[in-house]
Design an enzyme around this catalytic site. Sequence first.
Site, PDB file in Angstrom:
ATOM      1  N   SER A 145       6.021  -0.213  -1.765  1.00 44.73           N
ATOM      2  CA  SER A 145       5.537   1.156  -2.004  1.00 44.73           C
ATOM      3  C   SER A 145       6.357   1.802  -3.117  1.00 44.73           C
ATOM      4  CB  SER A 145       5.693   1.988  -0.734  1.00 44.73           C
ATOM      5  OG  SER A 145       5.355   3.337  -0.963  1.00 44.73           O
ATOM      6  N   TYR A 158      10.535   6.032   5.990  1.00 44.31           N
ATOM      7  CA  TYR A 158       9.510   5.237   5.300  1.00 44.31           C
ATOM      8  C   TYR A 158      10.079   4.656   3.993  1.00 44.31           C
ATOM      9  CZ  TYR A 158       5.366   4.100   2.566  1.00 44.31           C
ATOM     10  OH  TYR A 158       4.462   3.447   1.779  1.00 44.31           O
TER      11      TYR A 158
END
Length: 246
Positions: A145, A158
Amino acid sequence: MLSTQPLRGKTALITGGAKRLGRASALALAEAGADIAITFRNSAREARETLVDISALGVRAVALGCDVTEEKSVKEAVREAVKELGGLDILVNNAANYETVEFEEITVKQWDAIFASNARSPFLVSRAALKHLRQRKGKIINMGSLGGILPWTTHAHYCSSKAAAHMLTRVMAKALAPEIAVNAVAPGMIDLGEKAAKPFFRRMAKQTPMKRNGTGEEIAAAVRFFATAPHFITGQILVVDGGLSL
Ligand SMILES: NC(=O)c1ccc[n+]([C@@H]2O[C@H](COP(=O)([O-])OP(=O)(O)OC[C@H]3O[C@@H](n4cnc5c(N)ncnc54)[C@H](OP(=O)(O)O)[C@@H]3O)[C@@H](O)[C@H]2O)c1
């Protein structure tokens, strides 16, 4: 002439492949000719629909229930995928979770849950698939990501988990060479049509050099690239973000 089905005769396992980016990657690899196994946890209905759409492309398709945070469940899913498809050439570690929480409000439970699905599961699934991937001189593609590169203040768990997935990609590339090539795709802002996120995506598009957000197909194209790339390409994190990280 380049084949339009470079993955004909190959097999691919995509975790969390029932919907969204996992589905897009599964369809892209099927279009390239690969037989496909997807895993799902809660999205049984979407998994059935995706199976129908994959089968329509003329390849074999199987959907397997799996909790990627559970070692036993992972081993069973890999065993079943190999049994159904006859071997494994490509593993896409796609399943993950995303959550927005202010830094001081992240609980231990939230932190551990995000790490279990985003950092530990690509390790668990890859380890379970190793023997099969080695036999076929296969490939692992992790979904990273942009959040594994940029520090987002309301996503400490995250971002940290995706940074771990990026490093895991590099470690595995070195540890599993020369048999297995390991790379990661790191998506930026990908607009999958959620209505509630429209204002956010509008803002992000303005900040992005390409002046728009990405599509699922663009992420799937990056997955297909690694799936069909020369084996000499390994340990790479391909950021697909329209230049947002620049
Ligand atoms: N969408 C984006 O803009 C974006 C941006 C950057 C990175 N990424 C990364 O790209 C990948 C795909 O993104 P996405 O937005 O399509 O993901 P997503 O919808 O958040 O999740 C994909 C799938 O992961 C599965 N999953 C989650 N926890 C699981 C568990 N414990 N066991 C088994 N399956 C589990 C879910 O399967 P079920 O639905 O069957 O439960 C879900 O459908 C992810 O790794 C994500 O972090 C996405």
